[in-house]
Design an enzyme around this catalytic site. Structure first.
Site, PDB file in Angstrom:
ATOM      1  N   ASN A 115      -0.392 -15.223   2.705  1.00 37.30           N
ATOM      2  CA  ASN A 115      -1.448 -15.616   3.644  1.00 37.30           C
ATOM      3  C   ASN A 115      -2.822 -15.252   3.120  1.00 37.30           C
ATOM      4  O   ASN A 115      -3.802 -15.907   3.426  1.00 37.30           O
ATOM      5  CB  ASN A 115      -1.293 -14.864   4.979  1.00 37.30           C
ATOM      6  CG  ASN A 115       0.004 -15.183   5.665  1.00 37.30           C
ATOM      7  OD1 ASN A 115       0.267 -16.338   5.946  1.00 37.30           O
ATOM      8  ND2 ASN A 115       0.817 -14.176   5.930  1.00 37.30           N
ATOM      9  N   ASP A 147      11.929   2.794   4.766  1.00 35.72           N
ATOM     10  CA  ASP A 147      11.562   1.374   4.864  1.00 35.72           C
ATOM     11  C   ASP A 147      12.760   0.589   5.401  1.00 35.72           C
ATOM     12  O   ASP A 147      13.911   0.956   5.155  1.00 35.72           O
ATOM     13  CB  ASP A 147      11.138   0.819   3.504  1.00 35.72           C
ATOM     14  CG  ASP A 147      10.132  -0.326   3.636  1.00 35.72           C
ATOM     15  OD1 ASP A 147       8.980  -0.152   3.193  1.00 35.72           O
ATOM     16  OD2 ASP A 147      10.489  -1.383   4.188  1.00 35.72           O
ATOM     17  N   PRO A 180      -9.223 -21.198  11.412  1.00 30.57           N
ATOM     18  CA  PRO A 180      -9.554 -20.680  12.753  1.00 30.57           C
ATOM     19  C   PRO A 180      -9.514 -19.147  12.754  1.00 30.57           C
ATOM     20  O   PRO A 180      -8.624 -18.535  12.156  1.00 30.57           O
ATOM     21  CB  PRO A 180      -8.442 -21.237  13.648  1.00 30.57           C
ATOM     22  CG  PRO A 180      -7.824 -22.346  12.877  1.00 30.57           C
ATOM     23  CD  PRO A 180      -8.053 -22.082  11.432  1.00 30.57           C
ATOM     24  N   LYS A 214      -2.781  -2.819  16.266  1.00 31.85           N
ATOM     25  CA  LYS A 214      -3.416  -1.741  15.477  1.00 31.85           C
ATOM     26  C   LYS A 214      -4.353  -0.917  16.367  1.00 31.85           C
ATOM     27  O   LYS A 214      -4.351   0.310  16.328  1.00 31.85           O
ATOM     28  CB  LYS A 214      -4.197  -2.325  14.296  1.00 31.85           C
ATOM     29  CG  LYS A 214      -3.337  -2.935  13.202  1.00 31.85           C
ATOM     30  CD  LYS A 214      -2.712  -1.866  12.325  1.00 31.85           C
ATOM     31  CE  LYS A 214      -1.832  -2.458  11.249  1.00 31.85           C
ATOM     32  NZ  LYS A 214      -1.040  -1.487  10.511  1.00 31.85           N
ATOM     33  N   SER A 264      -6.702  -0.962  10.392  1.00 39.92           N
ATOM     34  CA  SER A 264      -7.280  -2.106   9.677  1.00 39.92           C
ATOM     35  C   SER A 264      -8.671  -2.418  10.204  1.00 39.92           C
ATOM     36  O   SER A 264      -8.946  -2.258  11.409  1.00 39.92           O
ATOM     37  CB  SER A 264      -6.385  -3.331   9.882  1.00 39.92           C
ATOM     38  OG  SER A 264      -7.042  -4.488   9.434  1.00 39.92           O
ATOM     39  N   ARG A 270     -16.065 -10.874   1.640  1.00 39.55           N
ATOM     40  CA  ARG A 270     -15.217  -9.758   2.063  1.00 39.55           C
ATOM     41  C   ARG A 270     -15.470  -8.556   1.155  1.00 39.55           C
ATOM     42  O   ARG A 270     -15.981  -8.694   0.051  1.00 39.55           O
ATOM     43  CB  ARG A 270     -13.723 -10.129   1.949  1.00 39.55           C
ATOM     44  CG  ARG A 270     -13.265 -11.218   2.889  1.00 39.55           C
ATOM     45  CD  ARG A 270     -13.318 -10.777   4.347  1.00 39.55           C
ATOM     46  NE  ARG A 270     -12.826 -11.803   5.259  1.00 39.55           N
ATOM     47  CZ  ARG A 270     -13.568 -12.801   5.752  1.00 39.55           C
ATOM     48  NH1 ARG A 270     -14.841 -12.898   5.407  1.00 39.55           N
ATOM     49  NH2 ARG A 270     -13.058 -13.672   6.593  1.00 39.55           N
ATOM     50  N   TYR A 305      -1.950  -9.136  16.202  1.00 41.72           N
ATOM     51  CA  TYR A 305      -1.830  -8.157  15.109  1.00 41.72           C
ATOM     52  C   TYR A 305      -2.902  -7.071  15.252  1.00 41.72           C
ATOM     53  O   TYR A 305      -2.621  -5.873  15.245  1.00 41.72           O
ATOM     54  CB  TYR A 305      -1.942  -8.876  13.757  1.00 41.72           C
ATOM     55  CG  TYR A 305      -2.269  -7.979  12.598  1.00 41.72           C
ATOM     56  CD1 TYR A 305      -1.339  -7.053  12.134  1.00 41.72           C
ATOM     57  CD2 TYR A 305      -3.518  -8.032  11.968  1.00 41.72           C
ATOM     58  CE1 TYR A 305      -1.647  -6.205  11.075  1.00 41.72           C
ATOM     59  CE2 TYR A 305      -3.825  -7.200  10.913  1.00 41.72           C
ATOM     60  CZ  TYR A 305      -2.890  -6.285  10.472  1.00 41.72           C
ATOM     61  OH  TYR A 305      -3.205  -5.444   9.434  1.00 41.72           O
ATOM     62  N   ASP A 351     -11.604 -17.136  11.341  1.00 41.33           N
ATOM     63  CA  ASP A 351     -12.291 -16.507  10.199  1.00 41.33           C
ATOM     64  C   ASP A 351     -13.731 -16.146  10.554  1.00 41.33           C
ATOM     65  O   ASP A 351     -14.311 -16.726  11.458  1.00 41.33           O
ATOM     66  CB  ASP A 351     -12.313 -17.482   9.012  1.00 41.33           C
ATOM     67  CG  ASP A 351     -11.337 -17.069   7.916  1.00 41.33           C
ATOM     68  OD1 ASP A 351     -10.730 -15.988   8.050  1.00 41.33           O
ATOM     69  OD2 ASP A 351     -11.183 -17.825   6.937  1.00 41.33           O
ATOM     70  N   ILE A 366       0.841  -1.205   0.000  1.00 36.05           N
ATOM     71  CA  ILE A 366       0.000   0.000   0.000  1.00 36.05           C
ATOM     72  C   ILE A 366       0.877   1.256   0.000  1.00 36.05           C
ATOM     73  O   ILE A 366       0.575   2.240  -0.677  1.00 36.05           O
ATOM     74  CB  ILE A 366      -0.982  -0.012   1.197  1.00 36.05           C
ATOM     75  CG1 ILE A 366      -1.793  -1.321   1.148  1.00 36.05           C
ATOM     76  CG2 ILE A 366      -1.930   1.178   1.147  1.00 36.05           C
ATOM     77  CD1 ILE A 366      -2.589  -1.615   2.398  1.00 36.05           C
ATOM     78  N   PHE A 373     -10.374  -2.370   4.536  1.00 30.06           N
ATOM     79  CA  PHE A 373     -11.009  -3.677   4.419  1.00 30.06           C
ATOM     80  C   PHE A 373     -10.015  -4.592   3.681  1.00 30.06           C
ATOM     81  O   PHE A 373      -8.928  -4.805   4.184  1.00 30.06           O
ATOM     82  CB  PHE A 373     -12.430  -3.522   3.854  1.00 30.06           C
ATOM     83  CG  PHE A 373     -13.332  -3.075   4.988  1.00 30.06           C
ATOM     84  CD1 PHE A 373     -13.173  -1.821   5.577  1.00 30.06           C
ATOM     85  CD2 PHE A 373     -14.243  -3.944   5.561  1.00 30.06           C
ATOM     86  CE1 PHE A 373     -13.915  -1.438   6.695  1.00 30.06           C
ATOM     87  CE2 PHE A 373     -15.002  -3.570   6.674  1.00 30.06           C
ATOM     88  CZ  PHE A 373     -14.839  -2.321   7.235  1.00 30.06           C
ATOM     89  N   ASN A 374     -10.282  -5.126   2.512  1.00 29.07           N
ATOM     90  CA  ASN A 374      -9.324  -6.092   1.931  1.00 29.07           C
ATOM     91  C   ASN A 374      -8.683  -5.531   0.669  1.00 29.07           C
ATOM     92  O   ASN A 374      -9.230  -5.691  -0.430  1.00 29.07           O
ATOM     93  CB  ASN A 374     -10.035  -7.414   1.634  1.00 29.07           C
ATOM     94  CG  ASN A 374     -10.414  -8.165   2.898  1.00 29.07           C
ATOM     95  OD1 ASN A 374     -11.156  -7.646   3.722  1.00 29.07           O
ATOM     96  ND2 ASN A 374      -9.886  -9.347   3.076  1.00 29.07           N
TER      97      ASN A 374
END
Ligand code: UD1
Length: 351
Positions: free
Chosen positions: A211, A32, A307, A165, A137, A244, A161, A309, A13, A191-192
């Site tokens: 992932n 970075d 797991p 955030k 997120s 999603r 994680y 989800d 992103i 979102f995604n």
């Protein structure tokens, strides 16, 4: 034009947002550590502009550095002042984002995500940098009972994680509340994010096995991965697969630009903002659209649910429309086309 600091600028992103910011004429310090990215991306960013006959090299200052190192970030602000080009705003993308890894190694996530943000925000206060757009997120909403979520939805992350955030949002809120800091904050809850820049020059370049579903699909499409495992076909959704809200990375990048310009124009703002399309797509729909748009085969198998989800999560994005006039321009077909274009042009990523 102002000078901006982009942390995690070489990431997925971050790099797409750099293209937007440079296109708008901003001067960028791109920071970075390359733990999860490659400095090669900057050549590609420069090439996007070269193809249009524009040389942006003088506007892009590239620094390798790690936000866990307090001195490193202090020196960036200090040097900018010495150069008489202070940093007017920060876009903070740097961080780790693998949910499973965060469960395995929570301390690593608190160090890389939370400590880094702490050092950055401390340096911003010290050097009077007033504007920050934080890469949060939708994961912070956790296992919500509602499927369409607005910004007032309960914050209830379910893994380290997500906890980091949410904790950074709280830290920013506390620092914002001390008025003397004069901080302007936007927490952008993605979102995604999927897709890639339409040039095919930059895109998502995960190290190792991805992932998330989209880079898996693009790698299956180029036969780098054998097939897609679909996590469950017994969800309470229209076709039994998870739903999603996929958002094109360039729409997301444009949302950052609009948000930053809003912060710079308006004093004393603390904003939580969802960035999603408001449209849900199931895994099966995503696979079918990807196959049709790109005329490729995506072999898949149904396996057990993963797991942690959930069945469905979609953004209520009305605040983004109202506040910054942000309306996603690209649909799921564009996302599938651009994502595949990046993958076929770069089958091994950036190498
Ligand atoms: C995941 C993270 C989320 C994080 C986001 C970052 C989990 C539980 N959630 O979100 O915290 O913010 O990535 O980008 O890891 N799917 C498959 N097969 C796969 C991979 C995914 O069927 O190999 C399905 C999932 O079950 C889900 C959908 O595809 O229904 C999207 O999954 P993914 O891309 O991993 O995103 P999220 O789970 O939404």
């Amino acid at each position: 034009m102002f000078r901006l600091l982009v942390t995690g600028a070489a990431g997925f992103i971050g790099s797409h947002t750099c293209v937007c910011l440079l296109g708008r004429g901003y001067e960028i310090i791109a920071l970075d550590s390359y733990v999860n990215s490659s400095a090669r991306i900057y050549k590609r960013v420069i090439e996007i502009f070269e193809r249009k006959g524009i040389n942006i090299q003088s506007k892009l200052k590239i620094i390798k550095g790690d936000l866990r190192d307090k001195e490193c970030i202090q020196n960036i602000f200090k040097n900018a002042l010495l150069e008489k080009k202070p940093i007017k705003g920060v876009m903070h993308f740097a961080g780790l984002k693998a949910v499973g890894e965060s469960v395995e190694n929570p301390l690593k996530y608190w160090e890389y995500n939370w400590l880094s943000a702490f050092n950055l925000i401390s340096a911003m206060v010290e050097f009077e940098c007033r504007n920050i757009v934080f890469s949060s997120s939708a994961t912070i909403y956790g296992l919500s009972k509602k499927s369409t979520l607005d910004e007032k939805s309960v914050i209830n992350p379910i893994n380290p994680y997500g906890n980091t955030k949410a904790a950074i949002e709280i830290l920013l809120s506390d620092v914002f509340k001390r008025k003397e800091n004069k901080l302007n904050v936007a927490n952008l809850r993605y979102f995604n994010p999927i897709g890639a820049h339409s040039s095919g020059l930059i895109g998502e370049d995960p190290k190792g096995i991805p992932n998330n579903i989209f880079p898996i699909i693009t790698q299956v499409a180029v036969k780098k991965i054998d097939h897609l495992n679909i996590y469950g076909n017994d969800w309470p959704t229209k076709d039994g697969t998870g739903i999603r809200d996929y958002i094109h990375v360039m729409d997301l990048a444009e949302g950052h630009l609009k948000m930053l310009e809003f912060l710079i124009k308006n004093d004393s703002k603390f904003i939580n903002l969802n960035l999603g399309t408001g449209i849900g797509t199931s895994v099966m729909e995503l696979v079918e659209i990807f196959k049709t748009v790109n005329d490729v085969n995506i072999p898949y198998r149904f396996v057990d649910r993963r797991p942690g989800d959930i069945d469905e999560i979609i953004a209520d994005n009305s605040l983004a429309k109202e506040l910054i006039n942000w309306i996603p321009k690209r649909n799921i077909y564009d996302m599938c086309r651009d994502g595949y274009n990046w993958q076929i042009n770069n089958p091994g990523g950036l190498g």
